[in-house]
Design a protein around this motif. Structure first.
Motif, short mmCIF file in Angstrom:
data_model
loop_
_atom_site.label_atom_id
_atom_site.label_comp_id
_atom_site.label_asym_id
_atom_site.label_seq_id
_atom_site.Cartn_x
_atom_site.Cartn_y
_atom_site.Cartn_z
N GLU A 77 -31.58 18.92 16.79
CA GLU A 77 -32.14 18.55 18.36
C GLU A 77 -33.46 17.58 18.18
OE1 GLU A 77 -32.37 21.91 21.36
OE2 GLU A 77 -34.33 20.92 21.98
N ALA A 78 -33.18 16.33 18.74
CA ALA A 78 -34.39 15.51 18.41
C ALA A 78 -35.44 15.82 19.41
CB ALA A 78 -33.80 14.02 19.04
N ARG A 79 -36.66 15.44 18.97
CA ARG A 79 -37.75 15.84 19.64
C ARG A 79 -38.73 14.62 19.67
NH1 ARG A 79 -39.78 20.44 16.72
NH2 ARG A 79 -38.14 21.95 16.79
N PRO A 80 -39.38 14.49 20.84
CA PRO A 80 -40.11 12.93 20.96
C PRO A 80 -41.48 12.87 19.96
CG PRO A 80 -40.26 14.32 23.14
CD PRO A 80 -39.45 15.23 22.17
N ASP A 81 -41.73 14.21 19.41
CA ASP A 81 -42.91 14.18 18.61
C ASP A 81 -42.28 14.28 17.25
OD1 ASP A 81 -41.90 16.88 18.74
OD2 ASP A 81 -43.72 17.74 19.02
N GLN A 82 -41.07 14.31 16.75
CA GLN A 82 -40.68 14.38 15.25
C GLN A 82 -39.87 13.37 14.81
OE1 GLN A 82 -37.81 17.63 14.82
NE2 GLN A 82 -38.96 18.38 13.11
N ARG A 83 -39.91 13.06 13.61
CA ARG A 83 -39.22 11.86 13.23
C ARG A 83 -37.86 12.42 12.35
NH1 ARG A 83 -41.49 6.86 12.64
NH2 ARG A 83 -39.16 6.44 12.03
N GLY A 171 -14.36 15.14 6.35
CA GLY A 171 -15.44 14.20 6.78
C GLY A 171 -16.57 14.98 7.19
N VAL A 172 -17.82 14.33 7.49
CA VAL A 172 -19.03 14.83 8.03
C VAL A 172 -19.43 14.26 9.51
CG1 VAL A 172 -21.53 14.90 7.60
CG2 VAL A 172 -19.85 14.98 5.75
N ALA A 173 -19.62 15.44 10.20
CA ALA A 173 -20.15 15.19 11.59
C ALA A 173 -21.60 15.45 11.64
CB ALA A 173 -19.09 16.01 12.52
N ILE A 174 -22.38 14.51 12.19
CA ILE A 174 -23.82 14.92 12.50
C ILE A 174 -24.00 15.19 13.84
CG2 ILE A 174 -26.04 13.96 11.88
CD1 ILE A 174 -24.89 12.08 9.79
N CYS A 175 -24.17 16.36 14.31
CA CYS A 175 -24.22 16.40 15.79
C CYS A 175 -26.11 16.19 16.21
CB CYS A 175 -23.79 17.79 16.03
SG CYS A 175 -22.08 18.02 15.70
N ILE A 176 -26.21 15.62 17.22
CA ILE A 176 -27.68 15.31 17.63
C ILE A 176 -27.88 15.58 19.11
CG2 ILE A 176 -29.59 13.62 17.60
CD1 ILE A 176 -28.03 12.04 15.23
N ASP A 177 -28.36 16.49 19.37
CA ASP A 177 -28.63 16.86 20.95
C ASP A 177 -29.91 16.24 21.35
OD1 ASP A 177 -27.97 18.02 23.24
OD2 ASP A 177 -28.37 20.08 22.68
N GLU A 178 -29.99 16.13 22.63
CA GLU A 178 -30.99 15.45 23.12
C GLU A 178 -31.66 13.96 22.78
OE1 GLU A 178 -32.39 16.52 25.83
OE2 GLU A 178 -31.75 18.51 25.84
N GLY A 210 -27.03 13.54 25.13
CA GLY A 210 -28.39 13.11 25.74
C GLY A 210 -28.19 12.69 27.27
N LEU A 211 -29.26 12.30 27.81
CA LEU A 211 -29.44 11.97 29.25
C LEU A 211 -28.66 10.81 29.73
CD1 LEU A 211 -32.86 13.18 29.99
CD2 LEU A 211 -31.14 14.37 30.51
N PRO A 212 -28.65 10.73 30.86
CA PRO A 212 -27.62 9.38 31.25
C PRO A 212 -28.16 7.88 30.63
CG PRO A 212 -27.91 10.97 33.15
CD PRO A 212 -28.67 11.33 32.06
N HIS A 213 -29.36 7.98 30.52
CA HIS A 213 -29.73 6.60 30.04
C HIS A 213 -29.44 6.24 28.50
CE1 HIS A 213 -33.25 9.30 29.37
NE2 HIS A 213 -33.86 8.33 28.75
#
Ligand code: ATP
Ligand code: MG
Length: 405
Positions: A77-83, A171-178, A210-213
């Protein structure tokens, strides 16, 4: 009715008792899995939608489908403060193990590359003991995926992980939320790496949500992103799917809704999955017996709304400063004004409003409102799908603001 048997599940990422209305996405994902396993070209997938519409739940369902196809999968899960390095290496660590590759040495090599990629995270000049230990039980491989240039490193990393998957015909699936919260440099590197990996025909895909944008974020980063990703808009459920989401779990417990009750539920929830679960939960508890009637729904509504006001709306509203709240309320008012101008349009139906209209409501210069608007964009409370217009990321947020004024 018996609250212990209550099947409904309102909550972020909570698996619903019935995943309604997503058959098309599930079916086409199975095709993607099969095609990639056969080295056919396929685009990565991006799910977009408003808050509470079911992106996380669908992302998890797609991941499960990949697991059933014996793919290696990992999620972050991506976070704005994390790389990206740490969470991605943790996700790929899991994915690599899931592949169940028979050659221990090859696996150790790839794990060593993942470790090198992860450890490059430490600040320049950091001592070895300060380095983050990703918990990978293999020695780090130096000289691979550890240059410090995230784009180069990602290509090397995904090439090695993809090679391992190709060996076993999976295969490999990388799931990224947010996913909209990824750092801009990481977005750009990820697009470039997907581009590169796609050209070499390696079986690696990103499944993002993620969000619509989010599509705008991706195409601002790389102009070719539209060809790289297939965008799937996750929307509210139509009437049939919404009925399904309520009725199927009830029937499993030997209960049902009257047709009028279902109609009232749809009117109240607008087909938004989170609201369906929240209303379903309360309606079940207040109904004295099956079937749940329109009267039960009427009794349930105030309680469901007050639970949503706290858990769904309030928790988000509280993250805004007083100045930002003023901006949010002005957005709600601007939507009302817009609706009044047209015939047969309710404020809830207004998807977005011009930023100029918000400034007009507040009688301020648009530029003076930029800080509030930018902060709200960053907090993910609003988004801009097209230039000069903004919208709430939370469905029915305008209604909530108007009702608490
Ligand atoms: N297809 C569906 N049918 C029925 N209920 C669903 C469906 N999808 C999601 N839900 C329910 O809706 C709620 C929200 O789901 P989820 O957390 O996946 O939304 P989201 O889009 O990820 O929201 P956010 O943007 O806040 O992260 C959960 O309670 C979940 O059980
Ligand atoms: Mg989510």
């Amino acid at each position: 009715m018996d609250p212990i048997k209550n099947p409904y599940a309102p909550g972020a990422g909570q698996r619903p008792p019935e995943l309604a209305g997503r058959d098309e996405q599930l079916r086409s994902f199975d095709v993607v899995l099969e095609r990639i396993a056969r080295s056919r070209p396929e685009r990565s997938i991006i799910l977009t939608g408003l808050r509470g519409v079911g992106k996380t739940v669908l992302l998890n369902a797609l991941r499960s489908a990949a697991v059933r196809a014996h793919w290696g999968t990992g999620k972050l899960e991506a976070r704005p403060d994390q790389r990206l390095r740490r969470p991605l290496s943790a996700a790929l660590h899991v994915a690599t193990r899931e592949l169940g590759h028979p050659q221990g040495d090859d696996v150790d090599h790839v794990l060593g590359v993942i470790k090198a990629f992860a450890q490059r995270d430490s600040a320049p000049g950091a001592k070895l003991r300060d380095r983050w230990n990703p918990g990978i039980d293999a020695p780090a491989i130096t000289g691979r995926a550890d240059s410090g240039d995230i784009e180069i490193d990602l290509v090397e990393l995904l090439t090695d992980v993809g090679g391992l998957a190709a060996d076993v015909g999976k295969g490999v699936a990388i799931c990224i939320d947010e996913m909209q919260d990824l750092h801009p440099e990481d977005v750009s590197a990820l697009c470039a790496a997907c581009h590169e990996i796609g050209q070499s025909g390696l079986p690696v895909i990103v499944v993002g949500a993620g969000l619509p944008h989010l599509p705008a974020v991706l195409s601002a980063s790389k102009s070719y992103s539209e060809r790289l990703f297939r965008y799937s808009r996750i929307d509210r459920l139509d009437r049939a799917a919404a009925d399904h989401a309520l009725q199927l779990p009830a029937r499993e417990e030997g209960a049902d809704f009257t047709p009028e009750a279902l109609e009232a539920m749809y009117a109240a929830t607008g087909g938004y999955p989170y609201f369906i679960q929240a209303y379903g939960k309360v309606a079940w508890d207040v109904a004295p017996r099956s079937p749940i009637t329109v009267e039960d729904v009427a009794v349930a509504a105030p309680e469901a709304e007050s639970e949503l006001a706290v858990g769904f709306f309030g928790s988000r509203y509280e993250r805004a400063t007083p100045g930002e709240r003023e901006y949010l309320r002005a957005m709600a008012d601007a939507a009302t004004a817009e609706a009044d101008k047209a015939e047969d349009v309710q404020p809830d139906d207004v998807d977005s409003v011009p930023t100029a209209a918000v400034a007009a409501v507040l009688d301020r210069k648009p530029q003076s409102l930029s800080p509030a608007r930018d902060a709200l964009l960053k907090k993910g409370l609003i988004y801009s799908g097209e230039r000069g217009r903004i919208a709430f990321t939370v469905p029915h947020f305008g209604r909530y603001l108007r009702s608490t004024a």
